[in-house]
Design an enzyme around this catalytic site. Structure first.
Site, short mmCIF file in Angstrom:
data_model
loop_
_atom_site.label_atom_id
_atom_site.label_comp_id
_atom_site.label_asym_id
_atom_site.label_seq_id
_atom_site.Cartn_x
_atom_site.Cartn_y
_atom_site.Cartn_z
N ALA A 70 0.81 -1.22 0.00
CA ALA A 70 0.00 0.00 0.00
C ALA A 70 0.84 1.27 0.00
CB ALA A 70 -0.90 -0.02 1.23
N ASN A 138 2.14 -3.37 7.61
CA ASN A 138 3.02 -4.26 6.85
C ASN A 138 3.95 -3.44 5.97
OD1 ASN A 138 2.14 -7.25 7.17
ND2 ASN A 138 0.24 -6.12 7.04
N HIS A 168 -0.13 7.12 3.64
CA HIS A 168 1.23 6.74 4.04
C HIS A 168 2.22 7.74 3.44
CE1 HIS A 168 -0.26 2.84 5.35
NE2 HIS A 168 -0.80 2.64 4.17
N1 LIG Z 1 1.90 -5.44 2.25
C1 LIG Z 1 0.94 -4.54 2.38
O1 LIG Z 1 1.10 -3.37 2.04
C2 LIG Z 1 -0.37 -4.94 2.92
C3 LIG Z 1 -0.52 -6.15 3.55
N2 LIG Z 1 -1.72 -6.51 4.06
C4 LIG Z 1 -1.78 -7.80 4.75
O2 LIG Z 1 -2.19 -8.77 3.80
C5 LIG Z 1 -2.94 -9.79 4.47
C6 LIG Z 1 -4.30 -9.95 3.81
O3 LIG Z 1 -5.01 -8.73 3.94
P1 LIG Z 1 -6.61 -8.71 3.90
O4 LIG Z 1 -7.10 -9.46 2.71
O5 LIG Z 1 -7.01 -7.32 4.12
O6 LIG Z 1 -6.95 -9.54 5.22
P2 LIG Z 1 -8.36 -10.12 5.65
O7 LIG Z 1 -8.27 -10.27 7.14
O8 LIG Z 1 -9.49 -9.35 5.06
O9 LIG Z 1 -8.40 -11.56 4.95
C7 LIG Z 1 -7.47 -12.54 5.27
C8 LIG Z 1 -8.14 -13.91 5.09
O10 LIG Z 1 -7.16 -14.91 5.35
C9 LIG Z 1 -7.69 -15.88 6.23
N3 LIG Z 1 -6.58 -16.43 7.04
C10 LIG Z 1 -5.86 -15.79 7.98
N4 LIG Z 1 -4.92 -16.61 8.49
C11 LIG Z 1 -5.05 -17.79 7.85
C12 LIG Z 1 -4.36 -19.05 7.93
N5 LIG Z 1 -3.37 -19.23 8.80
N6 LIG Z 1 -4.76 -20.03 7.11
C13 LIG Z 1 -5.77 -19.84 6.23
N7 LIG Z 1 -6.45 -18.68 6.09
C14 LIG Z 1 -6.10 -17.68 6.91
C15 LIG Z 1 -8.69 -15.12 7.08
O11 LIG Z 1 -9.65 -16.00 7.61
C16 LIG Z 1 -9.29 -14.17 6.04
O12 LIG Z 1 -10.32 -14.78 5.31
C17 LIG Z 1 -3.05 -9.36 5.95
O13 LIG Z 1 -2.05 -9.98 6.73
C18 LIG Z 1 -2.79 -7.87 5.88
O14 LIG Z 1 -2.28 -7.37 7.10
C19 LIG Z 1 -2.82 -5.73 3.91
C20 LIG Z 1 -2.71 -4.53 3.30
C21 LIG Z 1 -1.49 -4.01 2.80
O1 LIG Z 2 -3.69 -1.07 3.53
C1 LIG Z 2 -2.90 -0.23 3.98
O2 LIG Z 2 -3.00 1.00 3.81
C2 LIG Z 2 -1.66 -0.67 4.69
C3 LIG Z 2 -1.83 -1.81 5.54
O3 LIG Z 2 -2.90 -2.17 5.99
C4 LIG Z 2 -0.61 -2.53 5.89
O4 LIG Z 2 0.48 -2.11 5.51
O5 LIG Z 2 -0.72 -3.55 6.57
#
Ligand SMILES: NC(=O)C1=CN([C@@H]2O[C@H](COP(=O)(O)OP(=O)(O)OC[C@H]3O[C@@H](n4cnc5c(N)ncnc54)[C@H](O)[C@@H]3O)[C@@H](O)[C@H]2O)C=CC1
Ligand SMILES: O=C([O-])CC(=O)C(=O)O
Length: 217
Positions: A70, A138, A168
């Site tokens: 992000a 993250n 950000h």
């Molecule tokens: N790198 C970046 O900039 C960003 C990273 N993220 C991260 O990416 C990941 C996904 O984000 P979202 O889709 O928003 O999360 P979310 O919480 O909406 O969806 C994650 C899904 O994965 C499932 N899950 C979680 N742990 C699990 C496991 N051990 N085994 C199987 N399923 C599992 C959950 O039940 C949920 O359905 C999160 O960890 C979030 O913090 C989110 C936004 C930005």
């Molecule tokens: O979605 C965003 O803006 C950033 C975020 O949640 C993350 O870095 O985990």
């Protein structure tokens, strides 16, 4: 299908679930010789896990991909780090609803729903920020990996009730000069918790893997 079978039936494993999923799935995928893309980058603040994953990737000749997520400016950090970089600061501003339930907020009993103006919740190294806000910064982990590490990267987390977007800002200073990036993220159309740009960055990383040419650092 069992997870072991699933891993063996694909070329690339994409983790987009949680830090626990990184601990559980990624070592197995690397041991099976699969490349892996990681979105829950905060998991890599754990030095032991980081060294294990980098070691397995090397041992099994696999690639680990960390999309920009992000945030914008990872390209500039990569370039800047070819010489000296003296400081990297991430300032993350989110609507209070986006920060509710974070371990830091719960442990400190911060009543985000009562906030009337912006409040600096946290200021410290990225190593602590990703533990305090595992689902919110993250981006701090990605910036740390690209740049000067988890201890030297400074993170500020601000809750701002006037915002509807995740903002950000990245400030970097080094031998190249200095730069500042700022992104105002809209939520994903089908997942209001996560910035749309994060999902788009995963798509862009897939294209980069497949393209015969690479543009940008
Ligand atoms: N790198 C970046 O900039 C960003 C990273 N993220 C991260 O990416 C990941 C996904 O984000 P979202 O889709 O928003 O999360 P979310 O919480 O909406 O969806 C994650 C899904 O994965 C499932 N899950 C979680 N742990 C699990 C496991 N051990 N085994 C199987 N399923 C599992 C959950 O039940 C949920 O359905 C999160 O960890 C979030 O913090 C989110 C936004 C930005
Ligand atoms: O979605 C965003 O803006 C950033 C975020 O949640 C993350 O870095 O985990």
């Amino acid at each position: 299908m069992k997870i072991e079978e699933l891993i063996c039936s694909v070329d690339l494993v994409i983790e987009s679930a949680s830090q626990n999923a990184v601990r559980f799935i990624v070592p197995q995928a690397l041991q099976a010789g699969r490349d892996v893309m990681i979105l829950s980058v905060g998991a890599l603040a754990d030095k032991e896990l980081r060294e294990t994953l980098f070691g397995l990737a090397k041992q099994h000749s696999c690639r680990l991909y960390f999309p920009s997520g992000a945030v914008v400016g990872i390209d500039g950090i990569n370039s800047a780090c070819a010489a000296g970089v003296s400081s990297v600061t991430l300032t993350t501003r989110k609507p209070p609803s986006g920060l509710m339930g974070a371990p830091y907020v719960v442990e400190h009993g911060i009543e985000l729903e009562k906030l009337e103006k912006e409040m600096l919740l946290f200021e410290g190294p990225a190593s602590e920020a990703v533990k305090a806000f595992p689902a919110n910064v993250n981006v701090a982990a990605t910036i740390s990996l690209a740049g000067i590490g988890f201890e030297r990267t400074t993170v500020k987390v601000i809750a701002d009730p006037s915002l509807s977007r995740n903002v950000h800002e990245v400030n970097v200073e080094g031998e190249f000069g200095k730069f500042c990036t700022r992104v105002e993220n809209l939520p994903s159309p089908d997942n209001p918790k996560t910035s749309y740009l994060a999902a788009l960055s995963a798509i862009s990383t897939l294209k980069k893997i497949l393209n015969p040419f690479q543009i940008g650092t």
